[in-house]
Structures are given as structure tokens and as C-alpha cells.
Design an enzyme around this catalytic site. Structure first.
Site, PDB file in Angstrom:
ATOM      1  N   LYS A  54       1.686  12.350   9.685  1.00 35.05           N
ATOM      2  CA  LYS A  54       0.462  11.667  10.258  1.00 35.05           C
ATOM      3  C   LYS A  54       0.180  12.147  12.480  1.00 35.05           C
ATOM      4  O   LYS A  54      -0.809  12.398  12.212  1.00 35.05           O
ATOM      5  CB  LYS A  54       0.849  10.458  10.480  1.00 35.05           C
ATOM      6  N   GLN A  98       6.229   2.614  10.815  1.00 32.33           N
ATOM      7  CA  GLN A  98       6.042   2.929   9.334  1.00 32.33           C
ATOM      8  C   GLN A  98       7.043   2.448   8.537  1.00 32.33           C
ATOM      9  O   GLN A  98       7.712   1.729   8.986  1.00 32.33           O
ATOM     10  CB  GLN A  98       7.084   4.445   9.534  1.00 32.33           C
ATOM     11  N   ASP A 121      -3.726   0.322  10.711  1.00 29.48           N
ATOM     12  CA  ASP A 121      -2.948  -0.031   8.945  1.00 29.48           C
ATOM     13  C   ASP A 121      -3.627  -1.604   8.770  1.00 29.48           C
ATOM     14  O   ASP A 121      -3.428  -0.864   7.052  1.00 29.48           O
ATOM     15  CB  ASP A 121      -2.074   0.295   9.287  1.00 29.48           C
TER      16      ASP A 121
END
Ligand code: NDP
Length: 291
Positions: A54, A98, A121
Site C-alpha cells: 500500500k 490494517q 476503507d
């Protein structure tokens, strides 16, 4: 009949290039690049790989990557304090924590602390609610990537029968919401569904997000279906999806491979969401349909 393979890697590369162009236009206007903060707690090897890729993709798109690596025994309060700092940091447009987090940390407590306007997200209940009610907000990256692949392949999805196998908050439920919004007739299947093949027999679109290797069989599918395989399962023979790929290739009209299908889309959409967040946060309009 042999289905076409949907090249998610190529589509994702195109999307990332477009994000890069728009980020390059944003930077001189805003006086700063769009910024994405990624927080990793602990040393889960798969998570570390995701975070690395990422960060790399963010920099390649001309955006700023802020990486925060915390030890596995980080206290929940300390993690929340970091999220608060990132919420207040004007250089940070998107925040991604994460998952999974270590067991002693309440994931929901952390995710709901992220400002909904930086929640690239799309996991915050405010964004889930916006999606459910048709308001603009951030949509989880994986299902949005699946929708892009479907629309690229099929154009208008109106009236098509879609079955989503799986009802998680991060894939199945938002996928079903997106397909409903796109005017599909949607069935959500899960572990208590009776006779899954009966539902799949009529599905023009199948999205499999189950977490069981090769779970969806080719003979369950409708002739000509478009099959999106979200699954990422690590097996002795490498990474495999939730769909019996060889079987599906005999019946479907198009299938995403694993790897090289949905996976690359997830990161590309994350960059796209960060770009959108940057424009909103800086008050710079992004033309509708620009990305
Ligand atoms: P979850 O484990 O959260 O959800 C799995 C879903 O599958 C549940 O809703 C479960 O039903 C359902 N299910 C389990 N067994 C069956 C069964 N026998 N029949 C029908 N449905 C069943 O997984 P995720 O949604 O997080 O992930 C799904 C897959 O997608 C995983 O392989 C994951 O690795 C992958 N993934 C890939 C991403 C990517 O970028 N490509 C991103 C995110 C996930 P119930 O609700 O009843 O338990």
C-alpha cells in the site's frame, strides 16, 4: 465454452495511472500531495506485506504515505491516541488501520474512532449507513473494485440477477448494497443458506467472498454468468480463490483469476478513495465521473 479471464491487474493499473494524473493536478492546487496514513500493529506477515505494498502504491501515485508501525503489545488507548492525532493532521486525508488487530484490542473501538471523512476503507458505521441509505460516503475498497470490474464487463447492470456469497461487513454486505444501487436483483447467501446451487443457477452475476478454497463449483453456475472471485486462500499449492476456477471457466462467460483479479483492485480503489478524500478535505472540486 471457455470463459474470458477478467484482467483485474490491468484494470487496476489503469485506475492507478488515472489517480496519479489527478493527484499530480491536485498537488499544486492544494500546496501539498494527497496523504494516506497506514497503521500496522504487530508483525503479522501477511499484514506487513499488504502495508508495504500500500505504501509503495501510494508513493507511485504521487501521494504521501505515512506509515506507523506499532509493537504487538501496544495498548488500545495508545492506538486510539494515534488515530486522534491522524484525525487532526491536515496532511492526512485517509487513515487505514490494517486488520486484523491483536486480540487485546477492540477493533470496532478503533475503527469507529477514525473520522468518517478520513475513513478511506469505508468501515466506519457512518459510511456503512451512508452506503445503505444512498448518501455519498466512502465505500469499502474490495466491493467497489468488484463493481468496477462488473460494470466494465457488462455496462449497465440493471435488472440482472446477482448472488453474493458471504455477508461480512467488509465485502459481502457492501457488495450487495452496491449491486442493489446498480439495480440488480440481489440475493445474499451465507453459511445458513439452504441449497446454494439452487440460487446460483439463476445468477447472471456471482460474487464469491467466502474464505473457502474452490468452494463455488462450475456446475452450480448459470451458463454465461460473470463470476467475481474475492477469495484469497493460502494453500499448499499457492494462493487460490473461493471459486473452482477450472470448472467456472467451462460455464461462465467471464471469471476473475486469483491472483490477478480482485486483489489488485483493492489497492487501486484505496488510492482512488484517498484522492477523493483529499479533494473533499481541501475543498477542491473533483469533476463527477473523473474517477
Ligand atoms: P468472512 O469470514 O468475514 O465472511 C465469510 C462469509 O462467508 C460469511 O458471511 C459466512 O457466512 C460465509 N460462508 C461461510 N461458509 C459458507 C458456506 N458453506 N456457504 C455459504 N456461505 C458461507 O470473510 P471476508 O468477507 O472477510 O472474506 C472473504 C474472502 O475474501 C476471504 O478469502 C478473504 O481472504 C478474501 N478477501 C479478499 C480481499 C481482496 O482484496 N481480494 C479483501 C477482503 C477479503 P456467515 O455469515 O453465516 O458466517
Amino acid at each position: 465454452m471457455t470463459a474470458e479471464i477478467i484482467d483485474g491487474k490491468a484494470f487496476a493499473a489503469g485506475l492507478r495511472a488515472r489517480v496519479g494524473e489527478l493527484a499530480a493536478a491536485f498537488t499544486p492546487q492544494a500546496g501539498r500531495a494527497p496523504g494516506l496514513a497506514v497503521v500496522l500493529v504487530g508483525e503479522d506477515p501477511a499484514s506487513a506485506v499488504y502495508v508495504r505494498s500500500k505504501g509503495k502504491a501510494t508513493r507511485e501515485a504521487g501521494m504521501e504515505s505515512f506509515e506507523h508501525r506499532l509493537p504487538a503489545d501496544t495498548a488500545q488507548d495508545d492506538l486510539i491516541a494515534l488515530v486522534d492525532r491522524l484525525n487532526d493532521d491536515a496532511a492526512v486525508d485517509g487513515i487505514l488501520v490494517q486488520l486484523p488487530l491483536p486480540k487485546h484490542i477492540d477493533e470496532q473501538a478503533v475503527l469507529t474512532r477514525i473520522s468518517p471523512d478520513k475513513d478511506v476503507d469505508g468501515f466506519h458505521p457512518v459510511n456503512a449507513g451512508r452506503l445503505a441509505t444512498g448518501l455519498p460516503g466512502f465505500v469499502p475498497c474490495t466491493p467497489l473494485g468488484c463493481l468496477m470490474l462488473l460494470e466494465d464487463r457488462l455496462g449497465d447492470l440493471s435488472g440482472l440477477d446477482a448472488v453474493v456469497v458471504g455477508r461480512s461487513n467488509i465485502v459481502g454486505k457492501p457488495m450487495a448494497a452496491l449491486l442493489t444501487k446498480a439495480n440488480c436483483t440481489v440475493t445474499i447467501a451465507h453459511s445458513r443458506t439452504r441449497d446454494l446451487p439452487r440460487h446460483l443457477r439463476h445468477a447472471d452475476i456471482v460474487v464469491a467472498a467466502v474464505g473457502i478454497p474452490h468452494f463455488v463449483k462450475g456446475e452450480w453456475l448459470k451458463q454465461g454468468a460473470v463470476v467475481i472471485d474475492v477469495g484469497i486462500n493460502r494453500t499448499e499449492s499457492g494462493l487460490v480463490g473461493d471459486v473452482d476456477f477450472a470448472g467456472a471457466m467451462q460455464v461462465a462467460s467471464a471469471v476473475t483469476p486469483v491472483p490477478g483479479g480482485v486483489g489488485p483492485m483493492t489497492i487501486a480503489v484505496l488510492l482512488r478513495n484517498t484522492l477523493v478524500a483529499a479533494h473533499r478535505n481541501a475543498g477542491i472540486p473533483l469533476e463527477k465521473g473523473a474517477i
